[in-house]
Design a protein around this motif. Structure first.
Motif, PDB file in Angstrom:
ATOM      1  N   SER A 126      11.826 -25.690   8.813  1.00  0.00           N
ATOM      2  CA  SER A 126      12.830 -26.735   8.698  1.00  0.00           C
ATOM      3  C   SER A 126      13.917 -26.429   7.681  1.00  0.00           C
ATOM      4  N   ARG A 127      13.715 -25.445   6.823  1.00  0.00           N
ATOM      5  CA  ARG A 127      14.683 -25.221   5.765  1.00  0.00           C
ATOM      6  C   ARG A 127      15.518 -23.979   6.030  1.00  0.00           C
ATOM      7  N   GLY A 128      16.718 -23.987   5.488  1.00  0.00           N
ATOM      8  CA  GLY A 128      17.536 -22.786   5.503  1.00  0.00           C
ATOM      9  C   GLY A 128      17.250 -21.946   4.268  1.00  0.00           C
ATOM     10  N   LEU A 129      18.059 -20.938   4.066  1.00  0.00           N
ATOM     11  CA  LEU A 129      17.863 -20.037   2.936  1.00  0.00           C
ATOM     12  C   LEU A 129      18.469 -20.665   1.684  1.00  0.00           C
ATOM     13  N   PHE A 130      17.665 -20.820   0.643  1.00  0.00           N
ATOM     14  CA  PHE A 130      18.150 -21.439  -0.583  1.00  0.00           C
ATOM     15  C   PHE A 130      19.251 -20.559  -1.180  1.00  0.00           C
ATOM     16  N   PRO A 131      20.410 -21.138  -1.558  1.00  0.00           N
ATOM     17  CA  PRO A 131      21.561 -20.344  -2.017  1.00  0.00           C
ATOM     18  C   PRO A 131      21.474 -20.007  -3.507  1.00  0.00           C
TER      19      PRO A 131
END
Length: 411
Positions: free
Chosen positions: A393-398
């Motif tokens: 559910s999550r994208g790549l943490f920036p």
């Protein structure tokens, strides 16, 4: 505006450019964690706000500095022009941006630092179909840097005629966690002559499609920079232990492939790589600090005496960044190979080949979350990828975003 105020504005312009150049290095440096990065960011934000408050004079001083032709000055000027809504000034700054060294990176960063309202307007305008592909690509990259999904605009760019725009769209699809775009990414991940297919494979694997894994190894072994190191790192994370060890050893056997292999070994965190990593520390002076960091990633060893010949100069982390050296790994002390080999002789019993580690500890959700919050920037980047791979559910943490934005996401 009196002379003193003009001088203050000029100083804001110089400081903003200088601090952004520092933070670009700090984002990749093993000496920096989120707290140290945020210290630079607070100073950078204060200077940017001063320039925006100065209005036309602030923009004028930034534009004058751009005449020096360097990316840091372009960062400040593009940010202020966009924040003030001066479309003509921004358009002039963006002409031919893809042909100037470092300019695209500076513009993406400038857009990433915009306030939400200005970002929405400016990025929307740059994504218009009538904009040149290079500018649409910058807008896509800025969306990803802000962790902002451009919606239906993203899949349309995956099929764009321009290879550079397609590559940007592929990277953004992966970073934003757009698993709905996996079919399009699979279709784009076909080896060819342009720059887009390796990034399509990279995004597909990041989003959980193991079928594209051989393409990542192909890009790494072919040394297709700038994607080769990223491809190798992700392939090393996702491959089986035996395959990863064999592929990395194959890359490490050639001088050209060794830097790429080190990126893969750092991502893998497997003690199976340590024999050739130790050889690199001993026999490759130009890569010895980079290799020592890989050793620290696997074992958790502290790169200080007795494992280092000397300690780094006593100075604040942001001052260390000002040193004119090519690689952030040069911020590390010179490793003592004999001491590191002795350390490994004692530590190897607790590091079975095939086990993956980060900072000397086995990968696990709690440890990865702790690394993301408190670890050095390279370990934070690794933790972000591992946490994304473990979640649907999550994208790549920036980890390179402004510190205040990262803090908000972590909350």
């Amino acid at each position: 505006m009196n002379r003193i105020l003009v001088q203050m504005v000029e100083r804001h312009a110089d400081e903003a450019a200088f601090l952004w150049e520092r933070r670009e290095r700090a984002c990749r440096s093993p000496l920096f964690d989120l707290g140290a990065l945020s210290d630079i960011d607070r100073r950078l934000q204060a200077n940017l706000e001063g320039l925006v408050l100065a209005g036309e004079i602030g923009l004028e001083k930034c534009l004058a500095a751009v005449a020096r032709g360097k990316a840091p000055e372009l960062f400040a000027a593009a940010h202020v022009a966009a924040e003030l809504g001066d479309a003509m000034a921004l358009a002039r700054l963006l002409v031919g941006v893809e042909k100037r060294p470092g300019a695209e990176r500076a513009v993406v960063a400038a857009l990433a630092w915009l306030s939400p309202l200005r970002a929405s307007k400016v990025l929307g305008e740059l994504l218009a179909d009538e904009c040149p592909p290079a500018l649409q690509g910058l807008a896509i990259a800025a969306h990803a840097a802000r962790r902002l999904d451009p919606g239906a605009a993203l899949p349309r760019r995956l099929g764009a005629p321009d290879a550079g725009l397609r590559a940007r769209a592929c990277r953004a699809a992966g970073r934003l966690g757009r698993r709905d775009l996996l079919p399009a990414l699979r279709a784009a991940a076909r080896p060819g002559e342009d720059e887009a297919w390796p990034w399509a494979a990279w995004a597909a694997v990041l989003l959980g499609d193991a079928s594209a894994l051989p393409l990542l190894w192909e890009a790494a072994l072919a040394r297709l920079e700038p994607v080769a190191s990223a491809a190798c790192a992700l392939a090393a994370r996702c491959a089986g232990a035996a395959e990863a060890a064999a592929r990395l050893a194959e890359l490490a056997a050639s001088p050209e492939g060794l830097p790429i292999a080190l990126a893969g070994a750092d991502a893998r965190g497997d003690a199976a790589c340590i024999p050739w990593v130790l050889d690199t520390i001993e026999h490759e002076p130009a890569l010895s600090r980079r290799a020592s960091w890989v050793y620290a990633t696997i074992t958790g060893a502290r790169l200080e005496p007795p494992l280092a010949v000397r300690t780094p100069a006593v100075e604040p982390p942001d001052d260390a960044v000002a040193r004119s050296v090519a690689s952030p790994w040069e911020d590390l002390p010179e490793p003592d190979c004999a001491a590191i080999r002795s350390h490994w002789a004692q530590a190897r019993a607790g590091h079975a080949p095939g086990e993956r580690r980060l900072g000397g500890r086995a990968l696990g959700p709690a440890w990865l979350e702790e690394c993301l919050r408190t670890g050095a920037q390279p370990w934070r980047a690794s933790a972000a990828v591992e946490l994304m791979r473990a979640s649907e559910s999550r994208g790549l943490f920036p980890v390179r975003a402004p510190g205040y934005a990262q803090a908000a996401l972590l909350r």
